[in-house]
Motif scaffolding. Sequence first.
Motif, PDB file in Angstrom:
ATOM      1  N   LEU A  28       0.890  -1.140   0.047  1.00 19.04           N
ATOM      2  CA  LEU A  28      -0.009  -0.096   0.055  1.00 19.04           C
ATOM      3  C   LEU A  28       0.990   1.200   0.107  1.00 19.04           C
ATOM      4  O   LEU A  28       0.578   2.206  -0.855  1.00 19.04           O
ATOM      5  CB  LEU A  28      -1.078   0.091   1.104  1.00 19.04           C
ATOM      6  CG  LEU A  28      -1.884   1.331   1.509  1.00 19.04           C
ATOM      7  CD1 LEU A  28      -2.706   1.365   0.221  1.00 19.04           C
ATOM      8  CD2 LEU A  28      -2.797   1.166   2.664  1.00 19.04           C
ATOM      9  N   SER A  29       1.883   1.219   0.839  1.00 21.26           N
ATOM     10  CA  SER A  29       2.838   2.339   0.749  1.00 21.26           C
ATOM     11  C   SER A  29       3.415   2.533  -0.484  1.00 21.26           C
ATOM     12  O   SER A  29       3.579   3.778  -1.150  1.00 21.26           O
ATOM     13  CB  SER A  29       3.888   2.057   1.971  1.00 21.26           C
ATOM     14  OG  SER A  29       5.031   3.129   1.804  1.00 21.26           O
ATOM     15  N   VAL A  31       2.281   1.739  -3.457  1.00 24.56           N
ATOM     16  CA  VAL A  31       1.384   2.262  -4.598  1.00 24.56           C
ATOM     17  C   VAL A  31       1.176   3.839  -4.401  1.00 24.56           C
ATOM     18  O   VAL A  31       0.853   4.437  -5.226  1.00 24.56           O
ATOM     19  CB  VAL A  31      -0.236   1.630  -4.441  1.00 24.56           C
ATOM     20  CG1 VAL A  31      -1.166   2.345  -4.802  1.00 24.56           C
ATOM     21  CG2 VAL A  31       0.131  -0.024  -4.508  1.00 24.56           C
ATOM     22  N   LYS A  32       1.109   4.088  -3.104  1.00 25.03           N
ATOM     23  CA  LYS A  32       1.003   5.604  -2.821  1.00 25.03           C
ATOM     24  C   LYS A  32       2.094   6.354  -3.202  1.00 25.03           C
ATOM     25  O   LYS A  32       2.049   7.454  -4.116  1.00 25.03           O
ATOM     26  CB  LYS A  32       0.674   6.106  -1.216  1.00 25.03           C
ATOM     27  CG  LYS A  32      -0.654   5.376  -0.713  1.00 25.03           C
ATOM     28  CD  LYS A  32      -0.585   5.698   0.835  1.00 25.03           C
ATOM     29  CE  LYS A  32      -1.869   5.277   1.361  1.00 25.03           C
ATOM     30  NZ  LYS A  32      -1.942   5.514   2.757  1.00 25.03           N
ATOM     31  N   ASP A  33       3.219   5.753  -3.229  1.00 31.11           N
ATOM     32  CA  ASP A  33       4.680   6.558  -3.465  1.00 31.11           C
ATOM     33  C   ASP A  33       4.663   6.541  -5.315  1.00 31.11           C
ATOM     34  O   ASP A  33       5.090   7.636  -5.773  1.00 31.11           O
ATOM     35  CB  ASP A  33       5.911   5.694  -3.193  1.00 31.11           C
ATOM     36  CG  ASP A  33       6.048   5.911  -1.619  1.00 31.11           C
ATOM     37  OD1 ASP A  33       5.420   6.850  -0.934  1.00 31.11           O
ATOM     38  OD2 ASP A  33       6.799   4.928  -1.244  1.00 31.11           O
ATOM     39  N   ALA A  35       1.983   6.832  -7.165  1.00 29.96           N
ATOM     40  CA  ALA A  35       1.157   7.772  -7.624  1.00 29.96           C
ATOM     41  C   ALA A  35       1.755   9.096  -7.831  1.00 29.96           C
ATOM     42  O   ALA A  35       1.108  10.089  -8.566  1.00 29.96           O
ATOM     43  CB  ALA A  35      -0.006   7.467  -6.710  1.00 29.96           C
ATOM     44  N   CYS A  36       2.619   9.500  -6.913  1.00 31.19           N
ATOM     45  CA  CYS A  36       3.249  10.790  -7.139  1.00 31.19           C
ATOM     46  C   CYS A  36       4.658  11.022  -7.911  1.00 31.19           C
ATOM     47  O   CYS A  36       5.150  12.076  -7.906  1.00 31.19           O
ATOM     48  CB  CYS A  36       3.551  10.961  -5.610  1.00 31.19           C
ATOM     49  SG  CYS A  36       2.040  11.030  -4.521  1.00 31.19           S
ATOM     50  N   THR A 166       0.824  -2.179 -10.837  1.00 32.46           N
ATOM     51  CA  THR A 166       1.036  -0.796 -10.479  1.00 32.46           C
ATOM     52  C   THR A 166       2.133   0.197 -11.031  1.00 32.46           C
ATOM     53  O   THR A 166       2.104   1.270 -11.558  1.00 32.46           O
ATOM     54  CB  THR A 166       0.997  -0.689  -8.980  1.00 32.46           C
ATOM     55  OG1 THR A 166       0.160  -1.533  -7.850  1.00 32.46           O
ATOM     56  CG2 THR A 166       1.068   0.685  -8.576  1.00 32.46           C
TER      57      THR A 166
END
Length: 217
Positions: A28-29, A31-33, A35-36, A166
């Motif tokens: 999850l971490s 995926v968030k990274d 995205a940016c 991802t």
Amino acid sequence: MKNILQTSIYQEQNSHQSYNLSSYNRLLSVVKDLACVRTIEEIIEIVRLAARDLTNADGVTFVLRDGECCHYVDENAIGPLWKGMRFPLRSCISGWAMLNKQAAVIEDIYQDARIPLDAYKVTFVKSLVMVPIRVSDPLGAIGAYWSTRHRATPEEIGLLEILTDTTAVAISNVQLFQKLTNQNALKDKFIAMLAHELRNPVAPISNGVQLLKLKLG
């Protein structure tokens, strides 16, 4: 004896659940990274570290397709692999995964005809899994390697597949961002040139008149 067995099973289940929770939190971490990010280099740095964490592998490679070649762009491993090298698609396992659009799971590299043994003899690799980045039209592949005999578990393969999906989205986003940036740069250049001309509209006409006067003597 029964109580001991029940306790052992309970501990094993708890350990497995803890591993799942830890892995998916890590994913999850990531995926968030992803995205940016705004560059391919950022994607590679994030993914090469995450893939090894998620699989407990001894090494990981990040491969991109380069025409009819596999480019081993980067790695994170206990020993050297093939960083910076290019191999024909049909001569390496990452190419096989891309061409066949599926993961390659190999428990013993010395028992699999798809493995070019000469390239592996100088490495620590005994087992591996190679997963394509985007199944429909692979952009590359991510490989995880072990220094002892190991058959990748369904959970490890599943985590890598989520990571590669991802990664594919992140690469597409970066390509789109770079395209828009280039278009905006061209637009800004055109507007600046047009503004300059509008600020001094008489100059081109004056220059033309001067040239005409010279021609007429």
